[in-house]
Design a protein around this motif. Sequence first.
Motif, PDB file in Angstrom:
ATOM      1  N   GLN A  41      -4.469  -9.569   1.695  1.00 17.49           N
ATOM      2  CA  GLN A  41      -3.658  -8.464   2.081  1.00 17.49           C
ATOM      3  C   GLN A  41      -4.605  -8.115   1.389  1.00 17.49           C
ATOM      4  OE1 GLN A  41       0.608  -9.504   1.210  1.00 17.49           O
ATOM      5  NE2 GLN A  41       1.357  -9.699   3.569  1.00 17.49           N
ATOM      6  N   GLN A  42      -4.594  -7.723  -0.045  1.00 21.28           N
ATOM      7  CA  GLN A  42      -5.248  -6.930  -1.496  1.00 21.28           C
ATOM      8  C   GLN A  42      -7.079  -6.877  -0.914  1.00 21.28           C
ATOM      9  OE1 GLN A  42      -5.262  -7.295  -5.553  1.00 21.28           O
ATOM     10  NE2 GLN A  42      -3.474  -8.739  -5.304  1.00 21.28           N
ATOM     11  N   ARG A  43      -7.441  -8.265  -0.591  1.00 13.75           N
ATOM     12  CA  ARG A  43      -8.858  -7.925   0.275  1.00 13.75           C
ATOM     13  C   ARG A  43      -8.299  -7.236   1.658  1.00 13.75           C
ATOM     14  NH1 ARG A  43      -8.719 -12.643  -1.388  1.00 13.75           N
ATOM     15  NH2 ARG A  43      -8.153 -13.941  -0.021  1.00 13.75           N
ATOM     16  N   ASP A  44      -7.701  -7.376   2.673  1.00 16.79           N
ATOM     17  CA  ASP A  44      -6.832  -6.171   3.979  1.00 16.79           C
ATOM     18  C   ASP A  44      -7.120  -4.703   3.414  1.00 16.79           C
ATOM     19  OD1 ASP A  44      -8.353  -8.658   5.061  1.00 16.79           O
ATOM     20  OD2 ASP A  44      -6.053  -8.902   5.633  1.00 16.79           O
ATOM     21  N   MET A  45      -6.770  -4.920   2.806  1.00 15.17           N
ATOM     22  CA  MET A  45      -5.852  -3.407   2.273  1.00 15.17           C
ATOM     23  C   MET A  45      -7.020  -2.538   1.568  1.00 15.17           C
ATOM     24  SD  MET A  45      -1.891  -3.220   0.858  1.00 15.17           S
ATOM     25  CE  MET A  45      -2.245  -4.518  -0.278  1.00 15.17           C
ATOM     26  N   ARG A  46      -7.998  -3.043   0.968  1.00 16.01           N
ATOM     27  CA  ARG A  46      -9.387  -2.884   0.667  1.00 16.01           C
ATOM     28  C   ARG A  46      -9.915  -2.583   1.525  1.00 16.01           C
ATOM     29  NH1 ARG A  46     -10.201  -2.465  -5.325  1.00 16.01           N
ATOM     30  NH2 ARG A  46      -8.856  -3.361  -6.815  1.00 16.01           N
TER      31      ARG A  46
END
Length: 406
Positions: free
Chosen positions: A17-22
Amino acid sequence: MQRLQAFKYELMPSGEQQRDMRRFAGSCRFVFNKALALQKERYEQGEKKLGYAGLCKLLTEWRNSPETPWLADAPTHPLQQTLKDLERAYTNFFSKRADFPRLKKKGQSDSFRYPDPKQIKLDQSNSRVFLPKLGWLRYRNSRKVLGEVKNVTVSLSAGEWHVSIQTEREIEQPIPNGGAVGIDMGVARFATLSDGTFYVPLNSFKRHETALRKAQQAMSRKTKFSTNWKKAKARVQRIHSRIGNARRDYLHKTTTTISQNHAMVCIEDLQVRNMSKSATGSADAPGRNVRAKSGLNKSILDQGWFEFRRQLDYKLQWAGGHLIAVPPRNTSRTCPACDHVSANNRTSQAKFACVECGFEENADLVGAINILRAGHARCACEVSGAVMPPAAGTHRSDSGAAQCRP
């Protein structure tokens, strides 16, 4: 009475999810910069700028283009909201409320917004929120969300992701408590009230200045974009975040106390940008007392006067009170006893001594009293439909009461 309020929480996303948000934040940044470059190009060619609808058509082309296929992975609505932000920035520029829009940089104000409440699900009992193409995200549930969800903004600050949930709800018209008070802003005293109360400055930047300087020096010695450089940069960001959090916390506590205990608050209409301008000058006309003015500017900006006024404004509205801004001219030079105006009345930064009647008092307290009197005069003018005098202490009657010009 309808109240719009935002509730901000820290997110606890998974690694994916962090990678997607970035990626989503990067896509919004790319769309903003591409649209801004297009608007500049059209202006240079003498063409009219595209409106929001025209930019949305181009966004569809960009999402389907083989050059930028990764834009299709990001949710559509946040990308469209980025174009709305650009349109609003242009409107503010042409209305002379802001500077010309600038290109967004990676790592600065990384965020994206979901405007459709139908696509958002909030499960407060389990402390999680559902967002399109991200799924369920857990958050630190520090307080209950009140009202109907209108939109959600996800932002990155100092390596931590936060979610801001804006809601709307109907409340009863509040009844204000207390009377009227004037507030004089300063550096030695953060805020002095006309009733004699004053708040000492927090000086959050000054407290962390040494640690920040050492962290920045360590960062400057690292090879740019190396792993150690990124670690040092994260350390600098955490210190900046700590400074901002401490300042906001202090301002929130102070404004809450003032708004809950006073029905009307009068403050100076300070132009902080002009007050904190550099005195360096140019090579042909160098400035004077540059070092002293630089230190004063740093102290002024460390107080957060504009944020103080912004918080005080909406909190007084929530409490049923009113905020009145008066011209700051001569507020600290006018004697509250005899109304004599003179620069010699201010003998020092902290002491006020009237050269006409001999009245002595703290200069900040005198300023707060004059601000309150000017606020009462402005209220009387608004009720009678007259025009307020341009400055406090420049148009008074023999009895000392502020008069209004027809």
